[in-house]
Design an enzyme around this catalytic site. Structure first.
Site, short mmCIF file in Angstrom:
data_model
loop_
_atom_site.label_atom_id
_atom_site.label_comp_id
_atom_site.label_asym_id
_atom_site.label_seq_id
_atom_site.Cartn_x
_atom_site.Cartn_y
_atom_site.Cartn_z
N LYS A 112 -26.27 24.69 -11.70
CA LYS A 112 -25.46 24.05 -9.78
C LYS A 112 -24.89 24.50 -8.99
CE LYS A 112 -22.48 20.48 -8.71
NZ LYS A 112 -21.20 21.03 -8.80
N ASN A 113 -23.29 25.64 -10.11
CA ASN A 113 -21.87 26.17 -8.99
C ASN A 113 -22.49 27.24 -8.25
OD1 ASN A 113 -20.84 23.64 -9.40
ND2 ASN A 113 -19.41 24.74 -10.84
N ARG A 134 -18.59 19.27 -2.04
CA ARG A 134 -17.53 20.08 -2.14
C ARG A 134 -18.17 21.61 -1.73
NH1 ARG A 134 -12.71 20.05 -1.40
NH2 ARG A 134 -12.14 22.70 -2.36
N CYS A 161 -15.72 15.47 -5.73
CA CYS A 161 -15.43 15.06 -6.54
C CYS A 161 -13.45 14.82 -6.34
CB CYS A 161 -15.46 15.27 -7.81
SG CYS A 161 -17.17 15.31 -8.40
N ARG A 219 -7.36 19.26 -3.52
CA ARG A 219 -8.44 20.82 -3.36
C ARG A 219 -8.01 21.39 -2.06
NH1 ARG A 219 -13.82 19.11 -5.86
NH2 ARG A 219 -14.33 21.00 -6.40
N PRO A 220 -7.39 22.12 -1.81
CA PRO A 220 -7.27 22.46 -0.24
C PRO A 220 -7.73 23.59 0.07
CG PRO A 220 -5.24 22.71 -1.26
CD PRO A 220 -6.15 22.82 -2.45
N ILE A 221 -8.21 24.07 1.46
CA ILE A 221 -9.26 25.54 1.33
C ILE A 221 -8.30 26.09 1.98
CG2 ILE A 221 -11.31 23.65 0.61
CD1 ILE A 221 -11.55 23.82 3.99
N ASP A 222 -7.35 26.53 1.94
CA ASP A 222 -5.70 27.30 2.57
C ASP A 222 -6.20 29.16 2.39
OD1 ASP A 222 -5.00 26.65 -0.08
OD2 ASP A 222 -3.66 28.00 0.65
N ASP A 249 -14.38 22.36 -16.17
CA ASP A 249 -15.82 21.24 -15.98
C ASP A 249 -16.27 20.74 -17.57
OD1 ASP A 249 -15.77 22.13 -13.48
OD2 ASP A 249 -17.27 23.13 -13.54
N ILE A 295 -5.76 24.04 -13.64
CA ILE A 295 -6.62 24.02 -12.33
C ILE A 295 -6.85 22.75 -11.95
CG2 ILE A 295 -9.34 25.02 -11.17
CD1 ILE A 295 -8.69 27.25 -13.60
N ARG A 335 -25.25 13.85 -8.70
CA ARG A 335 -25.12 14.73 -7.67
C ARG A 335 -24.76 16.37 -8.35
NH1 ARG A 335 -19.86 15.27 -6.53
NH2 ARG A 335 -19.72 17.22 -6.56
N1 EPU Z 1 -7.72 26.05 -4.33
C1 EPU Z 1 -6.32 26.07 -3.12
N2 EPU Z 1 -6.53 25.81 -2.26
C2 EPU Z 1 -7.96 26.82 -2.05
C3 EPU Z 1 -8.70 27.15 -2.73
C4 EPU Z 1 -8.48 26.90 -4.27
O1 EPU Z 1 -5.18 25.96 -3.67
O2 EPU Z 1 -7.90 27.90 -0.43
C5 EPU Z 1 -7.27 25.45 -5.32
C6 EPU Z 1 -8.06 25.09 -5.97
O3 EPU Z 1 -6.92 22.67 -5.75
C7 EPU Z 1 -7.84 24.61 -7.44
C8 EPU Z 1 -8.16 26.11 -7.78
O4 EPU Z 1 -7.14 26.43 -6.80
O5 EPU Z 1 -6.57 24.14 -8.06
C9 EPU Z 1 -8.71 26.63 -7.73
O6 EPU Z 1 -10.20 25.93 -7.13
P1 EPU Z 1 -11.53 26.36 -6.54
O7 EPU Z 1 -11.69 27.39 -5.38
O8 EPU Z 1 -11.61 27.85 -7.94
O9 EPU Z 1 -12.70 25.60 -6.64
P2 EPU Z 1 -13.59 25.00 -6.23
O10 EPU Z 1 -14.33 26.39 -5.95
O11 EPU Z 1 -13.61 23.98 -5.03
C10 EPU Z 1 -15.66 25.49 -8.27
C11 EPU Z 1 -16.55 24.29 -8.84
C12 EPU Z 1 -15.83 23.35 -9.41
C13 EPU Z 1 -14.92 24.07 -10.58
C14 EPU Z 1 -14.21 24.58 -9.86
C15 EPU Z 1 -13.12 25.87 -11.47
C16 EPU Z 1 -18.28 24.49 -6.91
C17 EPU Z 1 -18.75 24.39 -6.30
N3 EPU Z 1 -17.14 23.87 -7.75
O12 EPU Z 1 -14.70 23.87 -7.61
O13 EPU Z 1 -16.78 22.89 -9.92
O14 EPU Z 1 -14.06 22.60 -11.39
O15 EPU Z 1 -14.37 25.75 -9.29
O16 EPU Z 1 -13.54 26.37 -11.71
O17 EPU Z 1 -18.50 25.54 -7.16
C18 EPU Z 1 -18.13 20.64 -10.70
O18 EPU Z 1 -18.61 21.26 -11.01
O19 EPU Z 1 -17.79 19.22 -11.52
C19 EPU Z 1 -16.55 21.45 -10.52
C20 EPU Z 1 -16.04 20.27 -9.73
#
Ligand code: EPU
Length: 420
Positions: free
Chosen positions: A23-24, A94, A118, A123-126, A306, A328, A398
């Site tokens: 999925k991811n 997401r 979820c 879950r910021p995207i900064d 996960d 995380i 999902r």
């Molecule tokens: N983070 C920030 N700023 C950012 C991006 C991330 O502070 O700009 C923080 C997040 O808040 C978190 C950490 O960094 O504390 C890691 O987040 P990451 O960006 O790695 O996660 P993600 O890309 O949002 C993906 C998977 C998640 C999985 C995480 C960690 C996808 C679509 N989602 O999320 O999968 O938990 O990596 O491995 O690929 C799931 O499948 O249930 C799921 C939530």
């Protein structure tokens, strides 16, 4: 009225299942495909709601999407139009944020709504945004929409404060057409990142180092269509490994890359689960006795966040006190409240949980508060005495491909109903 999943627990499972495409990886590969200037064929697409929503977004962009059979998708962006992505499909998942990197990379402009997904705490995207800015983009956030523009994207050195999966992939996509070299330092190393880089390189991109913490992207002038097969879903594989450990006499799990689930298999072995690990399959035998263990979630190759929620359900059946520490997503513990409703003895601590076992579990009504909480509820439901009703089952749909069918094939009693 809502659709609920019901599970009659206590049945011993036995048989074989095959893991679907990841999925991811899929949710990033689909947006990545629009960077090509010709048709991209992706094989191994899981049938999940996130894919359906991404297909809707592709259609809004006038990208031709052809489904062939159950798991082939041909994505043809030849006549694509870079329209604003302001519909609700964007907020349903997401991963819609991967269109930021892809559209910015291809057109130098993207306007889209805030992504959904979820709730696991903030879950910021900064980091994504900082990466785009480092490449020369200007980012505005107004009325719940991001507008990102760049006259020209120029390669830059970007250090990620956190090794974020999403930021690493998004920056890679934004940089494929940028002038010169982009270097992403402290990049995330998850297998899904390698899969996306592999697709982009087949299209003609020049990405090196995916799977390590330094990734370089040398700008390309044209990306073309290609053929790609998605890696197996390590989280689905992990979920079935835990299901097998919880209630199977013997389960053969096919289409697994054992290295991708090593943190889990070694933890399960520590807990007393017997398994045979082959090249692309894992066979799990019934454990006589499970013992408590401690686990701390980490970025890959550490223990996946996960899988923390599904493992907690198994820990309720282990002798002694288990401890889960989440590094995380500090708030990813809603499943514990639901497990306690079923008879578990779990105490929440700061960014962690203490699971005292073993405790019998009893079927009752619980919530899938998020996707992996849903998986944890399925596992608990399979163990429990009586019938468990799982609400908000759309979270499970999902991310898990044909989960009911796969469980039924193993002998589980699972069905859906409409309920109040
Ligand atoms: N983070 C920030 N700023 C950012 C991006 C991330 O502070 O700009 C923080 C997040 O808040 C978190 C950490 O960094 O504390 C890691 O987040 P990451 O960006 O790695 O996660 P993600 O890309 O949002 C993906 C998977 C998640 C999985 C995480 C960690 C996808 C679509 N989602 O999320 O999968 O938990 O990596 O491995 O690929 C799931 O499948 O249930 C799921 C939530």
């Amino acid at each position: 009225m809502q659709e609920v999943m019901k599970i009659e627990g206590g049945h011993e499972l036995e048989g074989e299942i095959t893991i679907s495409g990841a999925k991811n990886a899929t949710v990033a590969l689909i947006p990545a495909a629009v960077l090509a200037n010709g048709p991209v064929t992706i094989v191994g697409i899981p049938q999940i709601a996130d894919v359906a929503n991404l297909s809707k977004i592709l259609q809004m962009l006038n990208v031709e999407v052809t489904e062939i059979g159950q798991d082939h998708l041909i994505i043809d962006p030849t006549n694509m139009k870079n329209v604003d992505l302001t519909s609700d499909a964007v907020t349903k998942l997401r991963a819609s944020y991967y269109f930021m990197g892809a559209l910015l990379g291809k057109y130098g402009h993207v306007k889209m709504k805030m992504p959904g997904g979820c709730y696991l705490g903030p879950r910021p995207i900064d980091l994504h945004i900082k990466g785009f800015e480092a490449l020369g983009a200007k980012v505005k956030f107004e009325k719940a929409c991001y507008s990102i523009d760049a006259e020209k994207l120029i390669g830059a050195k970007i250090f990620l404060d956190i090794a974020s999966v999403g930021a690493t992939i998004n920056i890679m996509m934004a940089a494929v057409y940028a002038e010169g070299r982009t270097t992403i330092e402290n990049a995330a190393k998850e297998p899904e990142i390698i899969d996306v880089a592999t697709l982009l390189n087949k299209m003609g991109a020049h990405i090196r180092g995916a799977g390590t913490n330094v990734i370089t992207v040398d700008g390309a002038s044209n990306l073309t269509g290609c053929f790609h097969e998605i890696i197996p879903d390590r989280i689905e594989a992990g979920t079935f490994l835990i299901i097998a450990a919880a209630c199977a006499k013997r389960m053969v799990i096919n289409n697994v890359i054992p290295q991708h689930v090593e943190a889990l298999t070694s933890k399960l072995q520590e807990m007393g689960v017997k398994m045979e690990i082959d090249v692309d399959k894992i066979i799990v035998e019934k454990a006589d006795h499970l013992t408590a263990a401690d686990v701390t979630t980490r970025t890959y190759p550490g223990f996946a966040t996960d899988l923390q929620q599904p493992l907690t359900s198994l820990m309720t059946q282990a002798e002694g006190q288990s401890k889960v520490v989440e590094t995380i997503y500090s708030e990813r513990f809603k499943h514990c409240t639901e497990l306690n409703k079923m008879g578990a003895n779990i105490e929440l601590i700061n960014s962690g949980a203490l699971i005292n076992g073993p405790t019998p579990l009893y079927g009752c009504t619980v919530q899938a508060t998020d996707l992996r909480c849903g998986a944890a509820m399925i596992i608990a439901g399979l163990i429990a005495d009586g019938v468990t009703e799982i609400q908000n089952v759309y979270h499970i749909d999902r991310g898990y491909c044909e989960i009911d069918k796969k469980l039924e094939a193993l002998g589980a009693k699972v069905w859906r109903e409409m309920a109040e």
